[in-house]
Every structure is written in C-alpha cells, then in structure tokens.
Write a protein that holds these residues in place. Structure first.
Motif, PDB file in Angstrom:
ATOM      1  N   LYS A  21      36.361 113.152  48.677  1.00 59.82           N
ATOM      2  CA  LYS A  21      37.022 113.469  47.413  1.00 59.82           C
ATOM      3  C   LYS A  21      36.856 112.290  46.475  1.00 59.82           C
ATOM      4  O   LYS A  21      36.331 111.248  46.846  1.00 59.82           O
ATOM      5  N   SER A  22      37.337 112.455  45.252  1.00 54.23           N
ATOM      6  CA  SER A  22      37.140 111.396  44.265  1.00 54.23           C
ATOM      7  C   SER A  22      38.081 110.229  44.523  1.00 54.23           C
ATOM      8  O   SER A  22      39.226 110.392  44.944  1.00 54.23           O
ATOM      9  N   CYS A  23      37.576 109.046  44.250  1.00 53.45           N
ATOM     10  CA  CYS A  23      38.340 107.806  44.391  1.00 53.45           C
ATOM     11  C   CYS A  23      39.464 107.808  43.353  1.00 53.45           C
ATOM     12  O   CYS A  23      39.269 108.260  42.224  1.00 53.45           O
ATOM     13  N   ASP A  24      40.633 107.347  43.719  1.00 54.88           N
ATOM     14  CA  ASP A  24      41.772 107.305  42.797  1.00 54.88           C
ATOM     15  C   ASP A  24      41.577 106.277  41.686  1.00 54.88           C
ATOM     16  O   ASP A  24      42.301 106.306  40.697  1.00 54.88           O
ATOM     17  N   ILE A  25      40.627 105.388  41.831  1.00 55.27           N
ATOM     18  CA  ILE A  25      40.433 104.342  40.832  1.00 55.27           C
ATOM     19  C   ILE A  25      39.241 104.644  39.918  1.00 55.27           C
ATOM     20  O   ILE A  25      39.376 104.643  38.704  1.00 55.27           O
ATOM     21  N   SER A  32      36.185 107.299  52.195  1.00 54.27           N
ATOM     22  CA  SER A  32      37.120 106.295  52.700  1.00 54.27           C
ATOM     23  C   SER A  32      38.531 106.636  52.242  1.00 54.27           C
ATOM     24  O   SER A  32      38.746 107.017  51.088  1.00 54.27           O
ATOM     25  N   VAL A  33      39.464 106.475  53.161  1.00 55.54           N
ATOM     26  CA  VAL A  33      40.853 106.813  52.868  1.00 55.54           C
ATOM     27  C   VAL A  33      41.747 105.666  53.317  1.00 55.54           C
ATOM     28  O   VAL A  33      41.523 105.068  54.365  1.00 55.54           O
ATOM     29  N   LEU A  34      42.758 105.350  52.521  1.00 51.33           N
ATOM     30  CA  LEU A  34      43.822 104.442  52.938  1.00 51.33           C
ATOM     31  C   LEU A  34      45.038 105.307  53.243  1.00 51.33           C
ATOM     32  O   LEU A  34      45.441 106.127  52.421  1.00 51.33           O
ATOM     33  N   ILE A  35      45.610 105.124  54.427  1.00 50.26           N
ATOM     34  CA  ILE A  35      46.722 105.963  54.867  1.00 50.26           C
ATOM     35  C   ILE A  35      47.791 105.095  55.511  1.00 50.26           C
ATOM     36  O   ILE A  35      47.487 104.110  56.175  1.00 50.26           O
ATOM     37  N   THR A  36      49.062 105.468  55.304  1.00 52.13           N
ATOM     38  CA  THR A  36      50.157 104.721  55.910  1.00 52.13           C
ATOM     39  C   THR A  36      50.257 105.089  57.386  1.00 52.13           C
ATOM     40  O   THR A  36      49.808 106.170  57.791  1.00 52.13           O
ATOM     41  N   PRO A  37      50.861 104.241  58.209  1.00 51.55           N
ATOM     42  CA  PRO A  37      50.951 104.531  59.643  1.00 51.55           C
ATOM     43  C   PRO A  37      51.741 105.806  59.956  1.00 51.55           C
ATOM     44  O   PRO A  37      51.434 106.502  60.918  1.00 51.55           O
ATOM     45  N   ASP A  38      52.735 106.129  59.132  1.00 48.69           N
ATOM     46  CA  ASP A  38      53.531 107.333  59.393  1.00 48.69           C
ATOM     47  C   ASP A  38      52.983 108.562  58.667  1.00 48.69           C
ATOM     48  O   ASP A  38      53.631 109.607  58.634  1.00 48.69           O
ATOM     49  N   PHE A  42      48.647 108.843  51.464  1.00 48.98           N
ATOM     50  CA  PHE A  42      47.232 108.511  51.630  1.00 48.98           C
ATOM     51  C   PHE A  42      46.542 108.715  50.294  1.00 48.98           C
ATOM     52  O   PHE A  42      47.017 109.468  49.439  1.00 48.98           O
ATOM     53  N   PHE A  43      45.445 108.016  50.113  1.00 49.19           N
ATOM     54  CA  PHE A  43      44.632 108.217  48.924  1.00 49.19           C
ATOM     55  C   PHE A  43      43.218 107.770  49.212  1.00 49.19           C
ATOM     56  O   PHE A  43      42.962 106.910  50.041  1.00 49.19           O
ATOM     57  N   TYR A  44      42.283 108.427  48.507  1.00 55.97           N
ATOM     58  CA  TYR A  44      40.864 108.125  48.655  1.00 55.97           C
ATOM     59  C   TYR A  44      40.521 106.920  47.793  1.00 55.97           C
ATOM     60  O   TYR A  44      41.021 106.781  46.676  1.00 55.97           O
ATOM     61  N   ILE A  45      39.676 106.063  48.357  1.00 52.73           N
ATOM     62  CA  ILE A  45      39.295 104.838  47.651  1.00 52.73           C
ATOM     63  C   ILE A  45      37.899 104.414  48.096  1.00 52.73           C
ATOM     64  O   ILE A  45      37.533 104.591  49.265  1.00 52.73           O
ATOM     65  N   CYS A  46      37.132 103.876  47.169  1.00 51.82           N
ATOM     66  CA  CYS A  46      35.790 103.378  47.500  1.00 51.82           C
ATOM     67  C   CYS A  46      35.915 102.106  48.338  1.00 51.82           C
ATOM     68  O   CYS A  46      36.801 101.293  48.094  1.00 51.82           O
ATOM     69  N   PRO A  47      35.020 101.911  49.309  1.00 54.61           N
ATOM     70  CA  PRO A  47      35.066 100.681  50.106  1.00 54.61           C
ATOM     71  C   PRO A  47      34.896  99.415  49.264  1.00 54.61           C
ATOM     72  O   PRO A  47      35.424  98.365  49.605  1.00 54.61           O
ATOM     73  N   SER A  48      34.191  99.523  48.149  1.00 55.21           N
ATOM     74  CA  SER A  48      34.002  98.338  47.294  1.00 55.21           C
ATOM     75  C   SER A  48      35.325  97.897  46.669  1.00 55.21           C
ATOM     76  O   SER A  48      35.532  96.705  46.427  1.00 55.21           O
ATOM     77  N   HIS A  49      36.245  98.834  46.418  1.00 58.35           N
ATOM     78  CA  HIS A  49      37.538  98.469  45.839  1.00 58.35           C
ATOM     79  C   HIS A  49      38.407  97.701  46.833  1.00 58.35           C
ATOM     80  O   HIS A  49      39.295  96.958  46.427  1.00 58.35           O
ATOM     81  N   LEU A  50      38.167  97.898  48.113  1.00 61.76           N
ATOM     82  CA  LEU A  50      38.965  97.206  49.129  1.00 61.76           C
ATOM     83  C   LEU A  50      38.725  95.705  49.112  1.00 61.76           C
ATOM     84  O   LEU A  50      39.536  94.939  49.616  1.00 61.76           O
ATOM     85  N   LYS A  51      37.603  95.296  48.537  1.00 66.32           N
ATOM     86  CA  LYS A  51      37.279  93.869  48.475  1.00 66.32           C
ATOM     87  C   LYS A  51      37.826  93.209  47.218  1.00 66.32           C
ATOM     88  O   LYS A  51      37.750  91.992  47.079  1.00 66.32           O
ATOM     89  N   THR A 156      52.041  96.149  42.057  1.00 66.02           N
ATOM     90  CA  THR A 156      51.886  97.142  40.980  1.00 66.02           C
ATOM     91  C   THR A 156      51.289  98.445  41.504  1.00 66.02           C
ATOM     92  O   THR A 156      51.758  99.532  41.146  1.00 66.02           O
ATOM     93  N   PHE A 157      50.273  98.347  42.349  1.00 67.16           N
ATOM     94  CA  PHE A 157      49.663  99.559  42.900  1.00 67.16           C
ATOM     95  C   PHE A 157      50.610 100.253  43.873  1.00 67.16           C
ATOM     96  O   PHE A 157      50.660 101.481  43.929  1.00 67.16           O
ATOM     97  N   TYR A 158      51.360  99.480  44.619  1.00 68.12           N
ATOM     98  CA  TYR A 158      52.327 100.075  45.552  1.00 68.12           C
ATOM     99  C   TYR A 158      53.407 100.832  44.782  1.00 68.12           C
ATOM    100  O   TYR A 158      53.782 101.946  45.152  1.00 68.12           O
ATOM    101  N   GLN A 159      53.884 100.270  43.685  1.00 66.82           N
ATOM    102  CA  GLN A 159      54.888 100.953  42.863  1.00 66.82           C
ATOM    103  C   GLN A 159      54.307 102.233  42.263  1.00 66.82           C
ATOM    104  O   GLN A 159      55.004 103.253  42.158  1.00 66.82           O
ATOM    105  N   GLN A 160      53.033 102.215  41.872  1.00 65.77           N
ATOM    106  CA  GLN A 160      52.385 103.422  41.364  1.00 65.77           C
ATOM    107  C   GLN A 160      52.344 104.515  42.434  1.00 65.77           C
ATOM    108  O   GLN A 160      52.578 105.685  42.145  1.00 65.77           O
ATOM    109  N   ARG A 161      52.058 104.108  43.688  1.00 67.97           N
ATOM    110  CA  ARG A 161      52.024 105.097  44.777  1.00 67.97           C
ATOM    111  C   ARG A 161      53.419 105.686  44.998  1.00 67.97           C
ATOM    112  O   ARG A 161      53.566 106.891  45.176  1.00 67.97           O
TER     113      ARG A 161
END
Length: 192
Positions: A21-25, A32-38, A42-51, A156-161
């Motif tokens: 799916k499309s990257c949120d940024i 690639s997805v970032l997801i909480t343990p519980d 979750f949201f889709y994100i490009c691996p390049s943004h993780l850096k 800031t990004f956490y508050q947006q989520r």
C-alpha cells in the motif's frame, strides 16, 4: 470517552508485494509496515524513511545480539571439538600402524606443523574478514548485518498516530449512532 494509548514501540515487518500500500509519508507503494506489539496501530512506510532521524530512532535489542553471538560461539566450539576428535583418531591409527620408518614420521610431523600453521593463518584471516568460517561440510556465508527491527517514533509523529486513532474511533462511534434508530428524535404523536 475511552482514551487510546499504545506503546511508542513499532516493529518493522514486511508484507507480500501483492499487499503493498502507499507509504503514509511519501505515498509510494511499499511493502514495509511499522506495527505496535499489541497490533493496535500500524502504518505503511518506505524503508528509506526508517533511516531518517527526524521520523524515528532505532531501538537496539542488545539481548538478541548477545544471544546470536553466543550461538555463533557455541557453533565454533563444536566445530573445533569435532576437528580435535578427528585428529586424535588419526593419531591413534598412526600409532597402531607403527611400521613406518623414522624418516616418514619426521616428514609427517613437518606436514602436521605446516597444517597447523596454515589453519592458524586461516583462522586469523577469518577473524579479520568477519565471522566467515569454513568447515568440511562446505562454506558458510557471512552473516548479513541486520537492520534494526524495533523503532521509536519521534514525539510529533507519535502524537499524529494517536490523533488519527482517536479520530477513527470517533468516526466509527458516530456511524454507529447514525445507524441506531433511537438516536434521532421521534415525530410527535400528540396534536398541538
């Protein structure tokens, strides 16, 4: 109103390319997805943004790194033990034969010393190149440096989520209210 909260720890995972799916940024397709343990967020994100340091910071799992190093060390110890046992068997066999002349024994000793020196050189080269090791079963490929899997979003990004989750919950509650026939006032039945 229930407050939504989930930990600010996200695990990086990959999904199938067909589920991309499309990257949120940047809105490009990504798997690639970032997801909480519980699994609350979750949201889709490009691996390049993780850096990018402005978005998130990697959390290094020192316990997992230590466990992996310990496992590699144990494998190396087992391999060395096997080699030592094989050498002991060969020495016993040579002692039992005992029919060879002194010259042959001297030559073999020289060869063994050369083999030991070559093996020491190989081990030194392996250490200098990384953790590449060769065994009699074949060659093992060097371990790939793993990227960090656990990230912490910047505030800031956490508050947006959190805000997105709250808005989604309010919208869901409003849809449920609108479907309920008792939400709207009824038509008056008495005459004025």
């Amino acid at each position: 109103m229930a407050t939504i909260s989930f930990p600010n720890l996200y695990t990086h995972r990959k999904v199938a390319e067909t589920k991309a799916k499309s990257c949120d940024i940047c809105y490009r397709l990504t798997s690639s997805v970032l997801i909480t343990p519980d699994n609350k967020d979750f949201f889709y994100i490009c691996p390049s943004h993780l850096k990018e340091p402005a978005l998130c910071t990697p959390k290094i799992d020192t316990e997992a790194i230590e466990a992996r190093k310990k496992k590699e060390l144990e494998e190396e110890i087992e391999r060395v033990k096997k080699e030592y046992e094989e050498k002991q068997k060969k020495r016993k066999e040579e002692k039992e034969k005992g029919k060879e002349s002194e010259k042959d024994k001297d030559k073999k000793d020289d060869e063994k010393n050369k083999d030991k020196d070559e093996k020491k050189d190989e081990k030194d080269q392996e250490k200098s190149k990384g953790s590449r090791s060769t065994s009699r079963e074949g060659t093992k490929s060097p371990p790939v440096e793993e990227e960090p899997r656990i990230f912490e979003l910047k505030p800031t990004f956490y508050q947006q989520r959190l805000l997105k989750k709250r808005q989604a919950e309010v919208a869901k509650r409003n849809r449920e209210r609108l479907r309920d026939p008792t939400f709207f006032p009824s038509v008056p039945k008495n005459l004025p």
